[in-house]
Motif scaffolding. Sequence first.
Motif, PDB file in Angstrom:
ATOM      1  N   LEU A 151      49.255  48.698  33.841  1.00  0.00           N
ATOM      2  CA  LEU A 151      48.066  47.936  33.447  1.00  0.00           C
ATOM      3  C   LEU A 151      47.744  48.171  31.971  1.00  0.00           C
ATOM      4  CD1 LEU A 151      45.832  48.462  36.622  1.00  0.00           C
ATOM      5  CD2 LEU A 151      46.832  46.306  35.817  1.00  0.00           C
ATOM      6  N   ASP A 152      47.992  49.387  31.524  1.00  0.00           N
ATOM      7  CA  ASP A 152      47.774  49.729  30.114  1.00  0.00           C
ATOM      8  C   ASP A 152      48.651  48.857  29.208  1.00  0.00           C
ATOM      9  OD1 ASP A 152      46.943  51.503  27.873  1.00  0.00           O
ATOM     10  OD2 ASP A 152      49.053  52.096  27.934  1.00  0.00           O
ATOM     11  N   VAL A 153      49.908  48.707  29.591  1.00  0.00           N
ATOM     12  CA  VAL A 153      50.842  47.898  28.784  1.00  0.00           C
ATOM     13  C   VAL A 153      50.453  46.419  28.836  1.00  0.00           C
ATOM     14  CG1 VAL A 153      53.225  47.121  28.608  1.00  0.00           C
ATOM     15  CG2 VAL A 153      52.745  49.526  29.043  1.00  0.00           C
ATOM     16  N   LEU A 154      49.928  45.978  29.984  1.00  0.00           N
ATOM     17  CA  LEU A 154      49.579  44.558  30.136  1.00  0.00           C
ATOM     18  C   LEU A 154      48.288  44.192  29.399  1.00  0.00           C
ATOM     19  CD1 LEU A 154      50.388  43.729  33.875  1.00  0.00           C
ATOM     20  CD2 LEU A 154      51.785  43.351  31.836  1.00  0.00           C
ATOM     21  N   HIS A 155      47.467  45.186  29.136  1.00  0.00           N
ATOM     22  CA  HIS A 155      46.128  44.886  28.620  1.00  0.00           C
ATOM     23  C   HIS A 155      46.093  43.932  27.415  1.00  0.00           C
ATOM     24  CE1 HIS A 155      41.850  45.248  28.140  1.00  0.00           C
ATOM     25  NE2 HIS A 155      42.076  45.412  26.853  1.00  0.00           N
ATOM     26  N   PRO A 156      46.958  44.141  26.398  1.00  0.00           N
ATOM     27  CA  PRO A 156      46.908  43.233  25.238  1.00  0.00           C
ATOM     28  C   PRO A 156      47.211  41.773  25.579  1.00  0.00           C
ATOM     29  CG  PRO A 156      48.241  45.179  24.759  1.00  0.00           C
ATOM     30  CD  PRO A 156      47.949  45.218  26.220  1.00  0.00           C
ATOM     31  N   ARG A 157      47.791  41.524  26.752  1.00  0.00           N
ATOM     32  CA  ARG A 157      48.135  40.140  27.116  1.00  0.00           C
ATOM     33  C   ARG A 157      47.007  39.428  27.850  1.00  0.00           C
ATOM     34  NH1 ARG A 157      54.177  41.091  29.709  1.00  0.00           N
ATOM     35  NH2 ARG A 157      54.776  42.823  28.338  1.00  0.00           N
ATOM     36  N   LEU A 158      45.871  40.110  28.035  1.00  0.00           N
ATOM     37  CA  LEU A 158      44.781  39.511  28.799  1.00  0.00           C
ATOM     38  C   LEU A 158      43.910  38.604  27.944  1.00  0.00           C
ATOM     39  CD1 LEU A 158      43.444  42.512  30.905  1.00  0.00           C
ATOM     40  CD2 LEU A 158      45.314  40.940  31.370  1.00  0.00           C
ATOM     41  N   GLY A 159      43.192  37.731  28.647  1.00  0.00           N
ATOM     42  CA  GLY A 159      42.157  36.968  27.960  1.00  0.00           C
ATOM     43  C   GLY A 159      42.455  35.490  27.831  1.00  0.00           C
ATOM     44  N   ARG A 160      43.652  35.071  28.259  1.00  0.00           N
ATOM     45  CA  ARG A 160      43.953  33.644  28.159  1.00  0.00           C
ATOM     46  C   ARG A 160      43.396  32.865  29.343  1.00  0.00           C
ATOM     47  NH1 ARG A 160      50.179  33.164  27.263  1.00  0.00           N
ATOM     48  NH2 ARG A 160      50.075  35.059  28.497  1.00  0.00           N
ATOM     49  N   ALA A 161      43.381  33.515  30.514  1.00  0.00           N
ATOM     50  CA  ALA A 161      42.971  32.805  31.725  1.00  0.00           C
ATOM     51  C   ALA A 161      41.458  32.610  31.774  1.00  0.00           C
ATOM     52  CB  ALA A 161      43.413  33.586  32.956  1.00  0.00           C
ATOM     53  N   HIS A 162      41.049  31.471  32.320  1.00  0.00           N
ATOM     54  CA  HIS A 162      39.653  31.319  32.691  1.00  0.00           C
ATOM     55  C   HIS A 162      39.539  31.762  34.143  1.00  0.00           C
ATOM     56  CE1 HIS A 162      35.568  29.936  32.233  1.00  0.00           C
ATOM     57  NE2 HIS A 162      35.653  29.362  33.416  1.00  0.00           N
ATOM     58  N   ARG A 163      38.642  32.722  34.393  1.00  0.00           N
ATOM     59  CA  ARG A 163      38.521  33.290  35.738  1.00  0.00           C
ATOM     60  C   ARG A 163      37.381  32.638  36.503  1.00  0.00           C
ATOM     61  NH1 ARG A 163      40.255  39.562  35.124  1.00  0.00           N
ATOM     62  NH2 ARG A 163      41.679  39.176  33.408  1.00  0.00           N
ATOM     63  N   ILE A 164      37.717  32.159  37.672  1.00  0.00           N
ATOM     64  CA  ILE A 164      36.746  31.428  38.480  1.00  0.00           C
ATOM     65  C   ILE A 164      36.508  32.193  39.770  1.00  0.00           C
ATOM     66  CG2 ILE A 164      36.283  29.238  39.660  1.00  0.00           C
ATOM     67  CD1 ILE A 164      38.632  28.181  37.641  1.00  0.00           C
ATOM     68  N   GLY A 165      35.287  32.621  40.007  1.00  0.00           N
ATOM     69  CA  GLY A 165      34.937  33.277  41.256  1.00  0.00           C
ATOM     70  C   GLY A 165      34.426  32.236  42.244  1.00  0.00           C
ATOM     71  N   ILE A 166      34.947  32.266  43.469  1.00  0.00           N
ATOM     72  CA  ILE A 166      34.459  31.348  44.497  1.00  0.00           C
ATOM     73  C   ILE A 166      33.951  32.184  45.652  1.00  0.00           C
ATOM     74  CG2 ILE A 166      35.082  29.489  46.088  1.00  0.00           C
ATOM     75  CD1 ILE A 166      36.706  28.260  44.034  1.00  0.00           C
ATOM     76  N   THR A 167      32.658  32.093  45.906  1.00  0.00           N
ATOM     77  CA  THR A 167      32.085  32.944  46.938  1.00  0.00           C
ATOM     78  C   THR A 167      31.142  32.137  47.822  1.00  0.00           C
ATOM     79  OG1 THR A 167      31.031  35.086  47.318  1.00  0.00           O
ATOM     80  CG2 THR A 167      30.132  33.778  45.536  1.00  0.00           C
ATOM     81  N   GLY A 168      30.872  32.651  49.009  1.00  0.00           N
ATOM     82  CA  GLY A 168      30.019  31.944  49.955  1.00  0.00           C
ATOM     83  C   GLY A 168      30.293  32.444  51.354  1.00  0.00           C
ATOM     84  N   PRO A 169      29.546  31.961  52.321  1.00  0.00           N
ATOM     85  CA  PRO A 169      29.712  32.449  53.701  1.00  0.00           C
ATOM     86  C   PRO A 169      31.088  32.117  54.274  1.00  0.00           C
ATOM     87  CG  PRO A 169      28.092  30.658  53.596  1.00  0.00           C
ATOM     88  CD  PRO A 169      28.465  30.982  52.200  1.00  0.00           C
ATOM     89  N   PRO A 170      31.512  32.866  55.291  1.00  0.00           N
ATOM     90  CA  PRO A 170      32.807  32.608  55.931  1.00  0.00           C
ATOM     91  C   PRO A 170      32.853  31.176  56.475  1.00  0.00           C
ATOM     92  CG  PRO A 170      31.790  34.613  56.836  1.00  0.00           C
ATOM     93  CD  PRO A 170      30.782  33.959  55.949  1.00  0.00           C
ATOM     94  N   GLY A 171      33.981  30.516  56.319  1.00  0.00           N
ATOM     95  CA  GLY A 171      34.151  29.182  56.879  1.00  0.00           C
ATOM     96  C   GLY A 171      33.518  28.063  56.067  1.00  0.00           C
ATOM     97  N   ALA A 172      33.003  28.380  54.873  1.00  0.00           N
ATOM     98  CA  ALA A 172      32.331  27.365  54.062  1.00  0.00           C
ATOM     99  C   ALA A 172      33.316  26.384  53.430  1.00  0.00           C
ATOM    100  CB  ALA A 172      31.490  28.028  52.973  1.00  0.00           C
TER     101      ALA A 172
END
Length: 354
Positions: free
Chosen positions: A42-63
């Motif tokens: 993870l340490d080696v990968l760290h400089p490659r981060l930041g390009r992705a847009h991160r989308i959280g999808i949350t809600g009740p089960p079965g939604a």
Amino acid sequence: MPTPLGDAQRALLDRFTAGELTALARLISLVENGRDGFEALLDVLHPRLGRAHRIGITGPPGAGKSTLTAGLIRHYRAQGLRGGAVAVDPTSPFTGGALLGDRIRMNDVARDPGVFIRSMATRGALGGLALTTREVADVLDAFGFERVIIETVGVGQSELDIAAAADTTVVVLVPESGDSIQTMKAGLMEAADVFVVNKADRPGADRLARELSMMLHLRLGQLLRNIPAHHGVDLRRTAAPSGPVPAAAPTAPSDSWEIPVLRTTAETGAGVPELAALIGAHAEWLDRSGQRRRRRRQRLAERVREQVGRRLHALAWAERGGAAVLEEALPALEAGEVSPYQVAAGIVRAAVPE
Ligand SMILES: Nc1nc2c(ncn2[C@@H]2O[C@H](COP(=O)(O)OP(=O)(O)O)[C@@H](O)[C@H]2O)c(=O)[nH]1
Ligand SMILES: [Mg+2]
């Protein structure tokens, strides 16, 4: 410093860098299971981060979160973007699991090399499931996916924590959850950047969407009343019914994000392009307002804190024999000859010598 990479790890990293999906899957497993050297990777990968847009999808089960996730990934693929998804939902894993429906829906996107979908194992995450899920999202980001979706069931605090680590958090509700709007967990409300009322093909969707909009509007009004007037404009007065602005139409200050409410029918894909557009608009707002930088800074600081906790924990319990010390002290503890505090202090001293 994390330990340097071994030969096998370097070889794995080369294949990962070359874009091999099997290497991605392997690396995610190493992180998921906290295998030796995963922190160095993870340490080696760290400089490659930041390009992705991160989308959280949350809600009740079965939604319909997984159905929406699949729909979004299909939409992004059609735009030439690559999409990765990680789901934390023991009740309906993406693959190999209980819900046949999920498997079928995910299958047609799962054959595509520009797509990677993973269900998290919910056991054995070192330092907590929320942290490990974020690290898996990091790996997907480092691999080059432009969109990374994190699906969680919005029931507990740790799931909300996961969602809060996204750039854009989508809270999915369904008409059946309409009655519970009043009692909806405050955390779920606070987490939302976008509200989706899914299963719009069912009765009650319009009503739920209206209620949500009204509630958000009210909250915005309250928020504005607490903001001191600036530029000599009294927001209280302009928002009043008798003022120049017509009835109850509080508008947000220009640099704030107004949380939209969208109806979708994930099963048919209706509303998915609109959802992607709203996520895109939120991404633009994050950049424009400086919020993306702020959120990323907070996340970096939080990651350091979490990693310190994890390292200290590992030192105390696994690497410096804390478990054995505790085992040995049990008779004395039971006999009341030592206190838990004395034993704990001894274990901490052994882990972090002064
Ligand atoms: N009627 C209807 N059913 C849907 C819709 N979206 C998803 N479903 C169904 O709802 C169930 C749960 O969907 P899933 O995506 O697994 O929900 P999750 O638990 O939130 O991930 C499945 O049987 C889906 O086919 C929708 O828009 N309308
Ligand atoms: Mg699901």
